[in-house]
Design an enzyme around this catalytic site. Structure first.
Site, PDB file in Angstrom:
ATOM      1  N   ASP A 397       0.821  -1.203   0.000  1.00  0.00           N
ATOM      2  CA  ASP A 397       0.000   0.000   0.000  1.00  0.00           C
ATOM      3  C   ASP A 397       0.857   1.256   0.000  1.00  0.00           C
ATOM      4  O   ASP A 397       1.917   1.308   0.631  1.00  0.00           O
ATOM      5  CB  ASP A 397      -0.895  -0.021   1.255  1.00  0.00           C
ATOM      6  N   GLU A 450       1.261  -0.430  -5.187  1.00  0.00           N
ATOM      7  CA  GLU A 450       0.330   0.660  -5.456  1.00  0.00           C
ATOM      8  C   GLU A 450       1.176   1.932  -5.505  1.00  0.00           C
ATOM      9  O   GLU A 450       1.496   2.515  -4.478  1.00  0.00           O
ATOM     10  CB  GLU A 450      -0.732   0.773  -4.360  1.00  0.00           C
TER      11      GLU A 450
END
Length: 715
Positions: A397, A450
């Protein structure tokens, strides 16, 4: 008080002694014990001896036996127990050395709470890193949360503290009481390497035993490396376990890991997805963070069951041929008092300077990647999930927030690196090390970034100068494509490049095309809600969008609920609107996504070249006036698939180029009545003539329904 030095006794009683193991327990025939609620105390060995009470719960006496038990008595009764201070250390010199060096790849096997048999007794070994602490104690219901009772042994310069507590077992709740370097008692801390936790709002760690589940996924693990690579179909269903479905007959509780092992895996298998991606299931205190502010990086959340039940969910997926990817959050951590914040009274895991150590966007703290023990903590955590729970990949993330020191910070509110630049060099080295260790330690896994910037080489190997990820989310494609499809079709001809631009960089990384949870929260509505037009046109646009996504180069990711055109924005506190499937238009979208998955897997041309430039070429990229796009997908030695999209509400009867002559079949038409369309098309087949057209030697007249995508393959 002649039996023990007065100052030493007072320090023990007040929990201020620098080395309690040097005094408590058996030493040269003398026993010292600290049992605050005992009125009388006996040594139980070959010869029973009553100890002399000194003061403040301290008892002293003599015995020749090094192996003994203690029996205590007060007004409420008598109880017998083992003395933790008669046991020697558990951690070995190699563990100490590797921890101090920051290279203990399986840190979880040394730190945390482990059920073991030590010197003939069953119990739990606790160990924790707190280098600046003056004193660390394990507290729980077993000692009335009294930090004086089970003060831990300091293990030299490593900053590790440990103690073996006989008689404890799985299920015991505990925390650490830490006295900081200034002598102040810190808020009680959960275990940074705890393998379980209490149900929120309670915040203690819970003793759990690893390795309990008996795995039956050898077949999957053996073929995983051949299944998870750039030339194979990867279609990911992104899931928030707490809101996929709920059990309303039982108070609206979320599904358990056991429930999910059947219901979720059955659904995903039927829908044709190859993988599920779980929003973070590492233990987290606040439901509204969706797991992106974790406290227990080593603990699967208790919201759905115990760790062994989480393992059973992964095993069930593997036995059905479904891979499992975990969202992993090494970029930041919350400021909750029971977490890592100022863990030992100092900025231990984070930076002292908020310009380096505080995320303004999320009100969270940033790990100090340059501190070897902190980097080790995170690197080991990546391996922990891959090894202990057989996970098939990690989606990391907020990578962009890790790569840049000035991420979301105005000028003057960030600290440059040693060369004066904005790159976070320590985080970059950490990410490289994580990918190298993950791929080296768990063959066949994948890592996904990401990452929303143009940072070079995100999905290139470390030895080639890249960050080492296997894949990167294509945020540019996602933003451009959503922007295009949200426009009124009358204006799309002026924005044709929003769909063609991605082809200029689509092979610069190994991309995944993500329609994730981020696109259906925080006021962004749902995928259906983004589409323009009346209800019929909204559904037609959405069907065309999904077909375009599945046809475009790049692996696929779709957030739960969007596969049946959820109408409202996702809400973590409820469940998906499954009742919408009673409506033909929603059921039609679900059938389309299912068929897209099966086509994507069955036709090598649609997946082989997702990350290889030989797998894609334009046939008609420039027909902006009609908002028509035609391209082909290819694979060596396989029949191509031609994709034609008409993204206006006007029917098109037109000639398109084809790479070969003969008969072609319509393998997909988003206007099919099966999907909720009007059933306009080419009656299932057409013939290509040797008439050059649009970069091709062959061509055919085709009918393109309005707001639709047609896929053609040679017979």
């Amino acid at each position: 008080m002649d039996l023990i030095d007065r100052n030493e006794a007072l320090a023990l009683a007040q929990g201020r002694h620098e080395d309690p193991f040097a005094v408590l327990g058996w030493h040269e025939g003398r026993i010292v014990a600290l049992i605050p609620d005992a009125e009388r105390l006996w040594v139980v060995a070959e010869k029973e001896v009553e100890l002399t009470p000194v003061s403040n719960g301290i008892f002293v006496g003599n015995t020749k036996s090094k192996v003994y038990r203690l029996r205590a008595q007060n007004a409420h009764g008598t109880w017998e127990f083992e003395d933790p201070y008669r046991f020697g250390p558990v951690l070995g010199e190699i563990d100490e050395y590797l921890i101090g060096e920051g290279t203990h790849r399986r840190l979880w096997q040394a730190l945390g709470a482990h059920v073991i048999t030590h010197e003939g007794c069953e119990g739990v070994h606790f160990s924790v890193w707190a280098p600046s602490a003056r004193r660390v104690s394990v507290v729980g219901g077993f000692n009335n949360w009294d930090g004086r009772r089970n003060q831990m042994r300091r293990r030299g310069a490593t900053g590790v503290w440990e103690i073996f507590l006989p008689g404890l077992s799985v299920g015991e709740a505990y925390k650490y009481e830490i006295v900081g370097p200034d002598g102040s008692v810190q808020p009680l801390k959960a275990d940074p390497l705890g393998f379980g936790a209490e149900h929120a709002p309670q915040t203690a760690s819970v003793v759990r035993q690893l390795g309990v589940h008996g795995w039956a996924d050898e077949g999957w693990m053996t073929r995983r490396e051949a299944t998870q690579n750039i030339h194979q179909p990867i279609s990911i269903y992104e899931v928030h376990l707490g809101s996929w479905r709920r059990v309303w007959g039982e108070g609206g509780r979320p599904l358990s890991y056991f429930d999910l092992a059947s219901q979720l895996i059955d659904y995903v298998t039927d829908m044709g997805f190859t993988h599920i991606e779980l929003l973070p299931i590492s233990e987290h205190p606040f439901d509204g963070s969706w797991g992106y502010q974790p406290i227990g990086l080593y603990a699967p959340t208790i919201r759905h069951g115990r760790p062994e039940e989480f393992a059973a969910l992964i095993d069930a997926a593997h036995q059905r041929g479904i891979g499992v990817i975990l969202d992993w959050v090494p970029g930041h951590f919350p400021t909750d008092d029971h977490g890592l914040r100022r863990f030992d009274g100092t900025a231990l895991y984070e930076h002292e300077d908020p310009k380096e150590g505080f995320h303004r966007d999320w009100n969270t703290l940033i790990y100090n990647y340059g501190r070897r023990e902190v980097s080790n903590y995170l690197l080991a955590n990546a391996l922990f999930w891959l090894e202990e729970y057989h996970l098939d990949g990690l989606r990391v993330d907020a990578v962009a927030s890790m790569l840049y020191r000035d991420y979301s910070r105005p000028q003057g509110e960030w600290v440059p690196n040693q060369f004066g630049g904005r790159e976070n060099l320590e985080a970059i080295e950490f990410l490289k090390a994580m990918n190298a260790q993950a791929y080296g330690g768990a063959p066949g896994i994948i890592t996904v970034a990401e990452e929303s910037t143009a940072f070079p080489g995100v999905s290139r190997p470390v030895h080639e100068g890249g960050l080492g990820f296997g894949f990167k989310w294509n945020m540019g494609w996602m933003n451009d494509t959503l922007r295009y499809f949200s426009r009124d079709p009358i204006h799309r001809r002026f924005h044709h490049n929003e769909l063609t631009f991605a082809s200029s960089y689509v092979y610069s990384e190994n991309f995944i095309l993500p329609i994730s949870h981020d696109e259906v929260v925080h006021g962004k509505g749902s995928m259906l809600g983004k589409m323009p037009g009346n209800d019929v046109e909204k559904f037609a646009n959405l069907r065309a969008f999904y077909a375009f996504q599945w046809a475009h180069p790049g692996k696929k990711l779709l957030f739960m609920g969007q596969e049946f055109a959820q109408g409202r924005e996702w809400a973590h506190a409820g469940e998906l609107d499954w009742g919408l499937l009673d409506h033909p238009a929603h059921a039609g979208v679900q059938r389309l996504v299912k068929d897209l998955n099966h086509l994507y897997r069955a036709h090598k041309a649609l997946h082989w070249g997702d990350c290889d430039p030989e797998g894609f070429s334009w046939i008609e990229p420039d027909d902006a006036d009609r908002s028509v796009f035609v391209f082909q997908r290819c694979a060596p030695g396989e029949a191509p698939v031609v994709v034609a999209a008409n993204l206006t509400p006007i029917e098109r009867q037109m000639r398109i180029g084809l790479p070969q002559g003969g008969a072609w079949t319509e393998i997909l038409n988003t206007d099919s009545a099966h999907y909720g369309g009007a059933n306009r098309g080419n009656l299932g087949a057409l013939g290509a003539q040797a008439q050059p057209w649009s970069r091709c030697d062959y061509s055919a007249e085709v009918y393109l329904p309005p707001l639709a995508v047609v896929m053609l393959a040679p017979l």
